[in-house]
Write a protein that holds these residues in place. Structure first.
Motif, PDB file in Angstrom:
ATOM      1  N   ASP A  14       0.828  -1.213   0.000  1.00  0.00           N
ATOM      2  CA  ASP A  14       0.000   0.000   0.000  1.00  0.00           C
ATOM      3  C   ASP A  14       0.860   1.259   0.000  1.00  0.00           C
ATOM      4  O   ASP A  14       1.999   1.242   0.479  1.00  0.00           O
ATOM      5  CB  ASP A  14      -0.865   0.056   1.272  1.00  0.00           C
ATOM      6  CG  ASP A  14      -2.145  -0.763   1.149  1.00  0.00           C
ATOM      7  OD1 ASP A  14      -2.427  -1.272   0.056  1.00  0.00           O
ATOM      8  OD2 ASP A  14      -2.863  -0.881   2.163  1.00  0.00           O
ATOM      9  N   LEU A  15       0.276   2.353  -0.504  1.00  0.00           N
ATOM     10  CA  LEU A  15       0.850   3.675  -0.303  1.00  0.00           C
ATOM     11  C   LEU A  15      -0.002   4.375   0.754  1.00  0.00           C
ATOM     12  O   LEU A  15      -1.192   4.630   0.539  1.00  0.00           O
ATOM     13  CB  LEU A  15       0.856   4.486  -1.604  1.00  0.00           C
ATOM     14  CG  LEU A  15       1.304   5.946  -1.435  1.00  0.00           C
ATOM     15  CD1 LEU A  15       2.728   6.043  -0.912  1.00  0.00           C
ATOM     16  CD2 LEU A  15       1.160   6.711  -2.740  1.00  0.00           C
ATOM     17  N   VAL A  16       0.616   4.624   1.892  1.00  0.00           N
ATOM     18  CA  VAL A  16      -0.105   5.224   3.012  1.00  0.00           C
ATOM     19  C   VAL A  16       0.526   6.569   3.341  1.00  0.00           C
ATOM     20  O   VAL A  16       1.744   6.656   3.518  1.00  0.00           O
ATOM     21  CB  VAL A  16      -0.016   4.319   4.268  1.00  0.00           C
ATOM     22  CG1 VAL A  16      -0.853   4.894   5.405  1.00  0.00           C
ATOM     23  CG2 VAL A  16      -0.448   2.898   3.949  1.00  0.00           C
ATOM     24  N   THR A  68       3.732   7.684  10.907  1.00  0.00           N
ATOM     25  CA  THR A  68       3.067   6.883   9.873  1.00  0.00           C
ATOM     26  C   THR A  68       4.030   5.875   9.252  1.00  0.00           C
ATOM     27  O   THR A  68       3.613   4.849   8.716  1.00  0.00           O
ATOM     28  CB  THR A  68       2.473   7.836   8.802  1.00  0.00           C
ATOM     29  OG1 THR A  68       1.574   8.721   9.460  1.00  0.00           O
ATOM     30  CG2 THR A  68       1.740   7.094   7.711  1.00  0.00           C
ATOM     31  N   CYS A  69       5.327   6.159   9.351  1.00  0.00           N
ATOM     32  CA  CYS A  69       6.335   5.233   8.814  1.00  0.00           C
ATOM     33  C   CYS A  69       6.266   3.845   9.475  1.00  0.00           C
ATOM     34  O   CYS A  69       6.888   2.901   8.971  1.00  0.00           O
ATOM     35  CB  CYS A  69       7.726   5.825   8.950  1.00  0.00           C
ATOM     36  SG  CYS A  69       8.114   6.440  10.595  1.00  0.00           S
ATOM     37  N   THR A  70       5.502   3.716  10.557  1.00  0.00           N
ATOM     38  CA  THR A  70       5.333   2.420  11.251  1.00  0.00           C
ATOM     39  C   THR A  70       4.955   1.284  10.296  1.00  0.00           C
ATOM     40  O   THR A  70       5.415   0.151  10.444  1.00  0.00           O
ATOM     41  CB  THR A  70       4.225   2.552  12.322  1.00  0.00           C
ATOM     42  OG1 THR A  70       4.525   3.659  13.168  1.00  0.00           O
ATOM     43  CG2 THR A  70       4.103   1.297  13.165  1.00  0.00           C
ATOM     44  N   TYR A  71       4.092   1.582   9.319  1.00  0.00           N
ATOM     45  CA  TYR A  71       3.530   0.513   8.474  1.00  0.00           C
ATOM     46  C   TYR A  71       4.522  -0.039   7.461  1.00  0.00           C
ATOM     47  O   TYR A  71       4.227  -1.011   6.764  1.00  0.00           O
ATOM     48  CB  TYR A  71       2.256   0.992   7.750  1.00  0.00           C
ATOM     49  CG  TYR A  71       1.366   1.818   8.645  1.00  0.00           C
ATOM     50  CD1 TYR A  71       0.979   1.335   9.894  1.00  0.00           C
ATOM     51  CD2 TYR A  71       0.947   3.087   8.271  1.00  0.00           C
ATOM     52  CE1 TYR A  71       0.197   2.108  10.743  1.00  0.00           C
ATOM     53  CE2 TYR A  71       0.160   3.863   9.113  1.00  0.00           C
ATOM     54  CZ  TYR A  71      -0.203   3.366  10.340  1.00  0.00           C
ATOM     55  OH  TYR A  71      -0.970   4.123  11.183  1.00  0.00           O
ATOM     56  N   GLY A  72       5.699   0.580   7.394  1.00  0.00           N
ATOM     57  CA  GLY A  72       6.777   0.020   6.583  1.00  0.00           C
ATOM     58  C   GLY A  72       7.119  -1.388   7.046  1.00  0.00           C
ATOM     59  O   GLY A  72       7.625  -2.208   6.276  1.00  0.00           O
ATOM     60  N   ALA A  73       6.813  -1.678   8.311  1.00  0.00           N
ATOM     61  CA  ALA A  73       7.045  -3.012   8.861  1.00  0.00           C
ATOM     62  C   ALA A  73       6.288  -4.077   8.069  1.00  0.00           C
ATOM     63  O   ALA A  73       6.706  -5.227   7.992  1.00  0.00           O
ATOM     64  CB  ALA A  73       6.621  -3.046  10.328  1.00  0.00           C
ATOM     65  N   ALA A 126       4.608  -1.770   3.458  1.00  0.00           N
ATOM     66  CA  ALA A 126       3.813  -0.712   2.814  1.00  0.00           C
ATOM     67  C   ALA A 126       4.715   0.515   2.719  1.00  0.00           C
ATOM     68  O   ALA A 126       5.529   0.738   3.612  1.00  0.00           O
ATOM     69  CB  ALA A 126       2.595  -0.383   3.659  1.00  0.00           C
ATOM     70  N   PHE A 127       4.566   1.306   1.655  1.00  0.00           N
ATOM     71  CA  PHE A 127       5.289   2.567   1.629  1.00  0.00           C
ATOM     72  C   PHE A 127       4.441   3.573   2.390  1.00  0.00           C
ATOM     73  O   PHE A 127       3.414   4.037   1.902  1.00  0.00           O
ATOM     74  CB  PHE A 127       5.578   3.078   0.211  1.00  0.00           C
ATOM     75  CG  PHE A 127       6.578   4.208   0.222  1.00  0.00           C
ATOM     76  CD1 PHE A 127       7.934   3.961   0.065  1.00  0.00           C
ATOM     77  CD2 PHE A 127       6.168   5.515   0.466  1.00  0.00           C
ATOM     78  CE1 PHE A 127       8.865   4.992   0.135  1.00  0.00           C
ATOM     79  CE2 PHE A 127       7.095   6.553   0.542  1.00  0.00           C
ATOM     80  CZ  PHE A 127       8.447   6.290   0.375  1.00  0.00           C
ATOM     81  N   ALA A 128       4.859   3.854   3.612  1.00  0.00           N
ATOM     82  CA  ALA A 128       4.052   4.690   4.496  1.00  0.00           C
ATOM     83  C   ALA A 128       4.914   5.822   5.001  1.00  0.00           C
ATOM     84  O   ALA A 128       6.026   5.596   5.471  1.00  0.00           O
ATOM     85  CB  ALA A 128       3.544   3.860   5.664  1.00  0.00           C
ATOM     86  N   THR A 129       4.392   7.042   4.895  1.00  0.00           N
ATOM     87  CA  THR A 129       5.215   8.188   5.268  1.00  0.00           C
ATOM     88  C   THR A 129       4.388   9.317   5.868  1.00  0.00           C
ATOM     89  O   THR A 129       3.220   9.481   5.542  1.00  0.00           O
ATOM     90  CB  THR A 129       6.038   8.665   4.046  1.00  0.00           C
ATOM     91  OG1 THR A 129       7.036   9.582   4.500  1.00  0.00           O
ATOM     92  CG2 THR A 129       5.189   9.332   2.994  1.00  0.00           C
ATOM     93  N   GLY A 130       5.022  10.057   6.742  1.00  0.00           N
ATOM     94  CA  GLY A 130       4.374  11.193   7.382  1.00  0.00           C
ATOM     95  C   GLY A 130       4.343  12.386   6.450  1.00  0.00           C
ATOM     96  O   GLY A 130       5.318  12.670   5.761  1.00  0.00           O
ATOM     97  N   VAL A 131       3.214  13.056   6.409  1.00  0.00           N
ATOM     98  CA  VAL A 131       3.055  14.258   5.593  1.00  0.00           C
ATOM     99  C   VAL A 131       2.319  15.297   6.441  1.00  0.00           C
ATOM    100  O   VAL A 131       2.084  15.075   7.625  1.00  0.00           O
ATOM    101  CB  VAL A 131       2.264  13.961   4.292  1.00  0.00           C
ATOM    102  CG1 VAL A 131       3.014  12.976   3.401  1.00  0.00           C
ATOM    103  CG2 VAL A 131       0.859  13.439   4.601  1.00  0.00           C
ATOM    104  N   GLY A 132       1.937  16.410   5.826  1.00  0.00           N
ATOM    105  CA  GLY A 132       1.241  17.450   6.571  1.00  0.00           C
ATOM    106  C   GLY A 132      -0.256  17.431   6.326  1.00  0.00           C
ATOM    107  O   GLY A 132      -0.765  16.647   5.529  1.00  0.00           O
ATOM    108  N   SER A 133      -0.943  18.318   7.029  1.00  0.00           N
ATOM    109  CA  SER A 133      -2.405  18.393   6.896  1.00  0.00           C
ATOM    110  C   SER A 133      -2.825  18.843   5.501  1.00  0.00           C
ATOM    111  O   SER A 133      -3.862  18.408   4.992  1.00  0.00           O
ATOM    112  CB  SER A 133      -2.974  19.355   7.941  1.00  0.00           C
ATOM    113  OG  SER A 133      -2.734  18.856   9.236  1.00  0.00           O
TER     114      SER A 133
END
Lengths: 166, 418
Positions: free
Chosen positions: B115-117, B124-129, B132-139
């Motif tokens: 997934d792209l999260v 949000t980088c937690t889901y890389g486990a 998934a490509f998961a990264t923190g972004v802004g509002s």
């Protein structure tokens, strides 16, 4: 666009908890957030009478830590005209681009001193220290980001591209 | 290609993407919480948003200041609740059903491998486990997803972290990531993805992997990715999710490589005011650092295995008289399991307090804010100035084992020497 203002100097790794501590995050109101801008790095900074139009200059990794957009929002709403740093943390960098807060990555950021007058030309990337009569070249934005900056921010860009689709 | 390139290429519908390339991508999951969603909702409306692009891809988790700590926080959560109702967003998690977002989403099967999260929360980088490509972004990014379903991303360079050897007793995934952050520095992975490989992965459970990926951001990382292996597949199978394996080609070139031997690793303690400021617990113990509060929980260490480990140390022992020990399970599901396994009894017998799931004290929100001059040992992820309360308080980061041992001793302590 040219920005000219008085410099306030901050150090390395200024994190978003210092820029806007979580105790002030029970609101998303920019005016309220602006009052506490940089509060835990320099208490009272956001309520200072001399910060409008000024330029924040910092070292490495400015804006590290949380993703809170409240950090660049607080800086922008406080009237800071530009943030210059040796480097920015990734999420702060994208947030600033997205909301249209001018930021400049400058290797020579540490040559500025508190109270210096700086001039930044956002188009050419030329940065001048008026007080010290020195001139530097900031790192240019990649082409894709320049489009977002030129649109005025990410949502302005989104709205424009949605309109051009329909 | 690296794991990051592989996932992003698949999302972009291309055979290959290169580091430095900018992509406009459809997002699978867009997450926001009670602090960051109000700003996203406000922006969505300000830019003419009426109906969100796809309500099923939106997740709203009020977790930072819940149960609502004051009127302003209650107003923020109310805004989320009303937005969820108005937009038909079914993934809105109310107190009693919620969890700390990064514990809750994998548990509920809302994020999966490939997934792209994007999440308006840096962890949000937690889901890389899960791969998934998961990264923190802004509002604003989240508002952009509400409007268009898409986000802009730069394909990152990746750092390969090769893990070998076996854990010694009371050495955990938390110690791996703290050690790694101390090696890389707090901006050593800025704009880069961390990717974890090596024979030691077999020993690292999903809960441990979440802990490691969670703190990738503390080295500046954009993502913290694990390949999809038997451990991931077993976890996904419990949630009826079928996934494909994800691995890298032998000849993949990395921007940087780091080698870590788990058998040489000691429990770590990160000193104020940076997560990279670590020492071995044996050294920290010698310094006789008196502790006022211990926090066990958070999106980093609030999962069932973390609570089991803390309970193992606390069992039959009491928290030192001058210490407040606050145990915060990561989700409602973790609460239930902790009750069922008798962990809650152990905590209460040890004179800990056992809370409802919340981010609470981790960011100095509520449920354990520090006074001037106070010292905490915490299993959370940040120890910045003022992070947990007063700007003149101090936070030391550690694993649940070190935190529990420190609660018993009243000083920073090695769980192996209790």
């Amino acid at each position: 666009m040219k920005i000219r203002g008085k410099v306030f100097v901050f150090g390395n790794n200024v994190n978003t908890d210092e820029i806007i501590p979580a105790r002030y995050l029970n609101t998303a109101d920019p005016t309220e957030l602006a009052r506490y801008c940089m509060e835990d790095a320099r208490p009272g900074f956001g309520r200072g009478t001399d910060i409008k139009g000024s330029i924040i200059v910092a070292g490495e990794n400015f804006g590290c830590g949380s993703s809170r957009e409240h950090a660049p929002v607080a800086i922008k709403a406080a009237g800071i005209s530009c943030v210059m740093a040796r480097s920015f943390a990734r999420i702060f960098f994208r947030n600033a681009i997205n909301i249209g807060l001018p930021i400049v990555e400058l290797t020579e950021a540490d040559t500025f001193e508190e109270g210096d007058i700086a001039e930044v030309d956002l188009e050419t990337g030329k940065v001048r220290n008026i007080t010290k009569s020195t001139e530097y070249n900031a790192k240019p934005y990649p082409a894709f980001l320049r489009k977002i900056v030129e649109a005025g921010g990410w949502l302005e860009y989104c709205v424009k591209s949605l309109q051009s689709l329909s | 290609m690296t794991l990051a390139q592989k996932i992003l290429a698949r999302k972009a519908g291309k055979s290959r993407v290169e580091p430095g390339e900018f992509l406009l991508l459809d997002v699978d999951v867009a997450l926001a919480n009670d602090i960051t969603a109000p700003l996203a909702i406000q922006k969505f409306k300000e830019y003419g948003g009426e109906k969100v692009h796809d309500p099923d891809r939106i997740v709203l988790v009020p977790d930072h200041f819940v149960p609502n700590k004051d009127i302003e926080s209650a107003m923020q959560v109310k805004l989320l609740r009303e937005f969820a109702e108005e937009q038909g967003i079914k993934h809105f998690y109310e107190v009693g059903r919620m969890g700390i977002e990064h514990v809750l989403l994998p548990e509920e099967g809302l994020v999966k491998s490939g997934d792209l999260v994007v999440g308006a929360d840096s962890h949000t980088c937690t889901y890389g486990a899960l791969g998934a490509f998961a990264t923190g972004v802004g509002s604003t990014d989240i508002a952009g997803v509400y409007l268009t379903g898409r986000v802009w991303l730069r394909v990152p360079e990746s750092i390969k972290v090769q893990l070998v050897g076996s854990f010694k007793d009371f050495v955990t995934a938390k110690d791996v990531i703290l050690k790694l952050i101390s090696i890389l520095g707090v901006d050593g992975a800025n704009y880069r993805a961390l990717e974890f490989f090596g024979p030691a992965l077999r020993e690292i459970s999903m809960d441990g992997r979440f802990t490691i990926s969670n703190m990738a951001i503390e080295a500046g990382g954009k993502a913290g990715l694990f390949p999809v292996d038997e451990v991931t597949m077993a976890y996904e199978k419990e949630r009826n999710i079928e996934v494909e394996t994800l691995s890298v080609d032998e000849d993949t070139v990395y921007w940087k490589e780091v080698h870590l031997d788990l058998s040489q690793l000691e429990p770590q303690v990160a000193y104020p005011f940076l997560p990279s400021n670590t020492k071995d617990v044996t050294e920290a113990e010698r310094e006789g650092i008196k502790v006022d509060q211990v926090v066990i929980g958070s999106c980093t260490n609030g999962r069932i295995e973390d609570l089991r480990l803390a309970a193992q140390v606390l069992k039959g022992r009491k928290v030192a008289p001058h210490v407040r020990c606050i145990v915060i399970p990561g989700s409602q599901n973790v609460v239930k399991r902790a009750l069922k396994e008798g962990l809650v009894d152990i905590f209460l017998e040890s004179e800990c307090v056992f809370s409802t799931p919340t981010c609470g004290p981790c960011l100095g929100g509520h449920m354990g804010v520090l006074a001037e001059g106070e010292v905490a040992v915490s299993t959370t992820n940040r120890n910045f100035v003022g992070r947990m309360g007063h700007p003149k308080s101090k936070v030391f980061l550690a694993s649940p084992a070190v935190a529990a041992a420190s609660a018993v001793r009243g000083y920073i302590a090695d769980p192996r020497r209790l």
